[in-house]
Design a protein around this motif. Structure first.
Motif, short mmCIF file in Angstrom:
data_model
loop_
_atom_site.label_atom_id
_atom_site.label_comp_id
_atom_site.label_asym_id
_atom_site.label_seq_id
_atom_site.Cartn_x
_atom_site.Cartn_y
_atom_site.Cartn_z
N LEU A 196 -12.15 -10.28 -15.85
CA LEU A 196 -12.28 -11.03 -14.64
C LEU A 196 -11.34 -10.13 -13.62
CD1 LEU A 196 -13.15 -13.45 -12.94
CD2 LEU A 196 -11.05 -14.59 -13.63
N MET A 197 -11.90 -9.46 -12.57
CA MET A 197 -11.19 -8.61 -11.81
C MET A 197 -10.42 -9.63 -10.69
SD MET A 197 -12.02 -5.54 -12.23
CE MET A 197 -11.62 -4.32 -10.57
N PHE A 198 -9.21 -9.19 -10.19
CA PHE A 198 -8.33 -9.92 -9.41
C PHE A 198 -7.92 -8.88 -8.27
CE2 PHE A 198 -5.42 -9.39 -12.76
CZ PHE A 198 -4.46 -9.22 -12.06
N CYS A 199 -7.55 -9.22 -7.16
CA CYS A 199 -7.12 -8.46 -6.06
C CYS A 199 -5.72 -8.90 -5.60
CB CYS A 199 -8.00 -8.65 -4.72
SG CYS A 199 -7.58 -7.65 -3.44
N LEU A 200 -4.94 -7.96 -5.36
CA LEU A 200 -3.59 -8.23 -4.81
C LEU A 200 -3.56 -7.56 -3.22
CD1 LEU A 200 -1.36 -7.46 -7.91
CD2 LEU A 200 -1.96 -9.28 -7.30
N SER A 201 -2.55 -7.87 -2.46
CA SER A 201 -2.45 -7.27 -1.31
C SER A 201 -1.01 -6.94 -1.08
CB SER A 201 -2.93 -8.32 -0.12
OG SER A 201 -2.19 -9.32 -0.06
N ASN A 202 -0.86 -6.11 0.07
CA ASN A 202 0.69 -5.76 0.33
C ASN A 202 1.16 -4.84 -0.72
OD1 ASN A 202 2.66 -5.83 2.54
ND2 ASN A 202 3.86 -7.19 1.14
N VAL A 203 0.40 -4.10 -1.26
CA VAL A 203 0.78 -3.06 -2.31
C VAL A 203 1.18 -1.75 -1.28
CG1 VAL A 203 0.36 -1.77 -4.49
CG2 VAL A 203 -0.44 -4.07 -4.03
N ASP A 204 2.15 -1.17 -2.01
CA ASP A 204 2.68 0.28 -1.21
C ASP A 204 1.73 1.31 -2.41
OD1 ASP A 204 3.76 2.63 -0.49
OD2 ASP A 204 5.60 1.81 -0.18
N THR A 205 0.73 1.69 -1.85
CA THR A 205 -0.16 2.39 -2.62
C THR A 205 0.40 3.83 -2.44
OG1 THR A 205 -1.92 2.82 -1.02
CG2 THR A 205 -2.38 1.04 -2.54
N ASP A 302 0.54 -13.32 -16.18
CA ASP A 302 1.38 -12.63 -16.69
C ASP A 302 1.32 -10.82 -16.35
OD1 ASP A 302 2.71 -14.57 -18.15
OD2 ASP A 302 2.10 -13.73 -20.24
N ILE A 303 0.00 -10.72 -16.02
CA ILE A 303 -0.53 -9.26 -15.72
C ILE A 303 0.23 -9.05 -14.08
CG2 ILE A 303 -2.41 -7.70 -14.82
CD1 ILE A 303 -4.06 -9.10 -16.96
N VAL A 304 0.20 -10.03 -13.40
CA VAL A 304 0.78 -9.93 -11.97
C VAL A 304 2.54 -9.80 -12.27
CG1 VAL A 304 1.37 -10.94 -9.87
CG2 VAL A 304 -0.90 -11.23 -10.91
N GLU A 305 2.95 -10.70 -13.22
CA GLU A 305 4.50 -10.37 -13.24
C GLU A 305 5.00 -9.10 -13.75
OE1 GLU A 305 8.09 -12.40 -15.81
OE2 GLU A 305 6.13 -13.63 -15.85
N TYR A 306 3.77 -8.76 -14.64
CA TYR A 306 4.31 -7.14 -15.14
C TYR A 306 4.05 -6.20 -13.85
CZ TYR A 306 2.46 -2.61 -16.25
OH TYR A 306 2.02 -1.27 -16.46
N LEU A 307 3.06 -6.44 -13.21
CA LEU A 307 2.82 -5.26 -12.09
C LEU A 307 4.08 -5.32 -10.99
CD1 LEU A 307 -1.11 -5.86 -11.60
CD2 LEU A 307 0.06 -3.68 -12.29
N VAL A 308 4.35 -6.57 -10.64
CA VAL A 308 5.33 -6.64 -9.61
C VAL A 308 6.75 -6.21 -9.93
CG1 VAL A 308 6.90 -8.30 -8.11
CG2 VAL A 308 4.27 -8.47 -8.23
N ASN A 309 7.09 -6.32 -11.43
CA ASN A 309 8.26 -5.99 -12.00
C ASN A 309 8.59 -4.75 -12.32
OD1 ASN A 309 10.14 -8.58 -11.75
ND2 ASN A 309 8.43 -9.56 -12.28
N TYR A 310 7.41 -3.86 -12.72
CA TYR A 310 7.59 -2.79 -13.43
C TYR A 310 6.52 -1.64 -12.89
CZ TYR A 310 9.46 -5.43 -17.31
OH TYR A 310 10.41 -6.09 -18.11
N VAL A 311 5.75 -1.86 -12.05
CA VAL A 311 4.95 -0.75 -11.44
C VAL A 311 5.33 -0.42 -9.94
CG1 VAL A 311 2.48 0.17 -11.02
CG2 VAL A 311 2.94 -1.38 -12.87
N PRO A 312 5.72 0.82 -9.99
CA PRO A 312 6.27 1.14 -8.43
C PRO A 312 5.17 0.76 -7.40
CG PRO A 312 6.31 2.93 -10.08
CD PRO A 312 5.64 1.88 -10.68
N GLY A 313 5.67 0.24 -6.18
CA GLY A 313 4.61 -0.14 -5.34
C GLY A 313 4.09 -1.40 -5.20
N PHE A 314 4.57 -2.14 -6.34
CA PHE A 314 3.83 -3.55 -6.31
C PHE A 314 5.05 -4.75 -6.09
CE2 PHE A 314 0.58 -1.49 -8.41
CZ PHE A 314 -0.57 -2.31 -8.37
N GLU A 315 6.27 -4.00 -5.71
CA GLU A 315 7.42 -4.88 -5.49
C GLU A 315 7.02 -6.08 -4.78
OE1 GLU A 315 8.89 -1.06 -6.69
OE2 GLU A 315 7.19 -1.73 -5.28
#
Length: 478
Positions: A196-205, A302-315
């Protein structure tokens, strides 16, 4: 065990709601091009779609894979390219961009796909009917042909009659109901899990991109060199396995995928995430699909929590939307007049009845674990017309991921650009069959190939050269 409760449905007369020369069932990538191709011959074409829009998997946030080959050349043209060109007019599609892992990616705007697809179909005179399921088929007396399909909708139960039916459901729904033999999954019946794909915005790509390009020893990607991210502003990230492992340990997060898969969107700061994974889901079973939706939505937090806290640009990223349905990778495959196999793909096989050329690798999200199998052939391989033809139903053509192929070969031909090319071939074959009043299996393969080439499709010769209508007749060594 208790005997299941059953009821006998009373027999009833069903009204014929429409009659077509060619009926296409399913409005995804294959169905869209099949209907457009058939309509170009001036035939009366109908398209039935169970959802409220066309485009299928092109509307769930995935890039379109498959336009480019493993040598960097474009191998899909014709109607699929015309569709991308129409999207570009709306700034809703990117160029075909080389990718070290996926060979090529073409980013598309999902909402524009729905609009442009419907525009092209209505302009071509295709009779599009939404919100309609195929509930059954009516066969000829000898069982060799489909006389019509039974539909179920808000309008009730009806029959649609057609001379030729093209099954582009992705699940071989029409073929299955017509009694065509089908297969599912690998040798154990295990099917690739959906997402199930999902979308996030305001990411510093830009931060994400440069962090991989500069700090390449820290942020590791699968098969994609760090230099790629230094050269591309829009991209796919596949990897960052060490960050997932860290998040699991430090925050006890349940992440169902061993790889981070991020796809930048066409809009600034928008990304699509391909990381939910529901093993054991059967895309042909309503309860299984429902459970898949429930489980996948639980995984997103949990995936969003991971991205926001560990992957650069997702803060500072935030969740915006999920795709309208699960992305199904595998369900039924028909048993046709030829079954494509792994060696056909890896051996870059030529076929005299080739109606499309593909180059995407064997890409199998393994049913039994978190991993993925990727095997490249180094070049291109053909898709034979016989694989689109069921073994015993004469007026049915199947296009898309449910053609006659093994589990391994399907893992390669299932991507959207390839399905679009198969759809175009199916539509043009149906057009020839109706115009000449013959069966799809009786269509002269050289006439079909020339028709495809006349309309800009790509076919290849034995030396890899692009064929023309004049050079179409290629004798393939046994």
């Amino acid at each position: 065990m208790d005997t299941p409760l059953t009821f006998t449905e009373p027999a009833r007369e069903l009204e014929v709601s429409a009659e077509y020369d060619v009926l296409v069932v399913g409005g995804g990538p294959a169905g869209l091009t099949a209907a457009l191709a058939a309509a170009e011959d001036g035939l009366k074409v109908g398209l039935l779609e169970s959802r409220s829009f066309v485009g299928g998997n092109m509307t769930i946030g995935l890039p379109v894979l498959g336009f480019l080959g493993q040598k960097g050349n474009q191998v899909i043209y014709g109607l699929p390219q015309k569709f991308i060109d129409r999207l570009k007019v709306r700034d809703a599609a990117s160029e075909h961009r080389p990718c070290p892992l996926h060979m090529g990616i073409t980013l598309v705007e999902p909402e524009a796909v729905k609009t442009v697809g419907l525009e092209m179909l209505t302009e071509a005179g295709v009779d599009v009917v939404f919100y309609t399921f195929v509930a059954g088929v009516i066969m000829s007396d000898d069982g060799s042909a489909i006389r019509g399909v039974i539909t179920e909708s808000k309008s009730g139960r009806n029959v649609v009659i057609a001379k030729v039916v093209i099954d582009c459901t992705g699940d071989a729904d029409v073929a299955y109901r017509a009694g065509v033999a089908t297969e599912k999954g690998n040798e154990h019946g295990g099917m690739q899990p959906p997402t199930l794909m999902f979308c996030l915005s305001n990411v510093d790509t830009e931060k994400l991109r440069t962090s991989i390009a500069v700090e390449k020893r820290t942020y590791l990607t699968d098969f994609i060199p760090a230099e790629y991210f230094g050269q591309n502003n829009q991209f796919i990230v596949v990897g960052l396995r060490e960050l997932i492992a860290k998040a699991r340990t430090e925050r006890n997060l349940e992440i169902p995928n061993e790889r981070t898969i991020i796809i930048t969107g066409l809009k600034k700061g928008e990304v699509w995430i391909n990381m939910t994974r529901v093993t054991g889901t059967d895309g042909t079973d309503a309860r299984s699909l429902t459970n898949g939706e429930i489980v996948a939505r639980r995984q997103i937090d949990d995936i969003v929590e991971y991205l926001v806290n560990y992957v650069p640009g997702f803060e500072d990223a935030h969740f915006t939307k999920t795709a309208p349905f699960l992305g199904i990778r595998e369900t039924r495959r028909i048993v046709g007049r030829y079954t494509m196999n792994e060696q056909d793909v890896l051996g870059c096989r030529h076929f005299e009845d080739a109606i499309a050329v593909a180059s995407y690798p064997i890409d199998i999200h393994r049913p039994g674990d978190e991993g993925c199998t990727l095997i490249w052939c180094g070049d291109c391989y053909d898709i034979p017309y016989r694989s689109l033809l069921p073994a015993h139903i004469e007026n049915l053509i199947v296009a898309g991921r449910s053609i006659s192929a093994t589990h391994e070969a399907m893992g390669a031909i299932r991507v959207m650009a390839t399905c679009m090319a198969m759809g175009e071939a199916a539509g043009r074959a149906a057009g020839i069959a109706v115009t000449q009043d013959i069966l799809p299996s009786e269509v002269d393969i050289h006439a079909l190939r020339r028709k495809l080439l006349d309309n800009g499709a790509y076919l290849r010769g034995l030396e890899g050269e692009r064929l023309t209508p004049e050079t179409e007749d290629v004798s393939v060594p046994a």
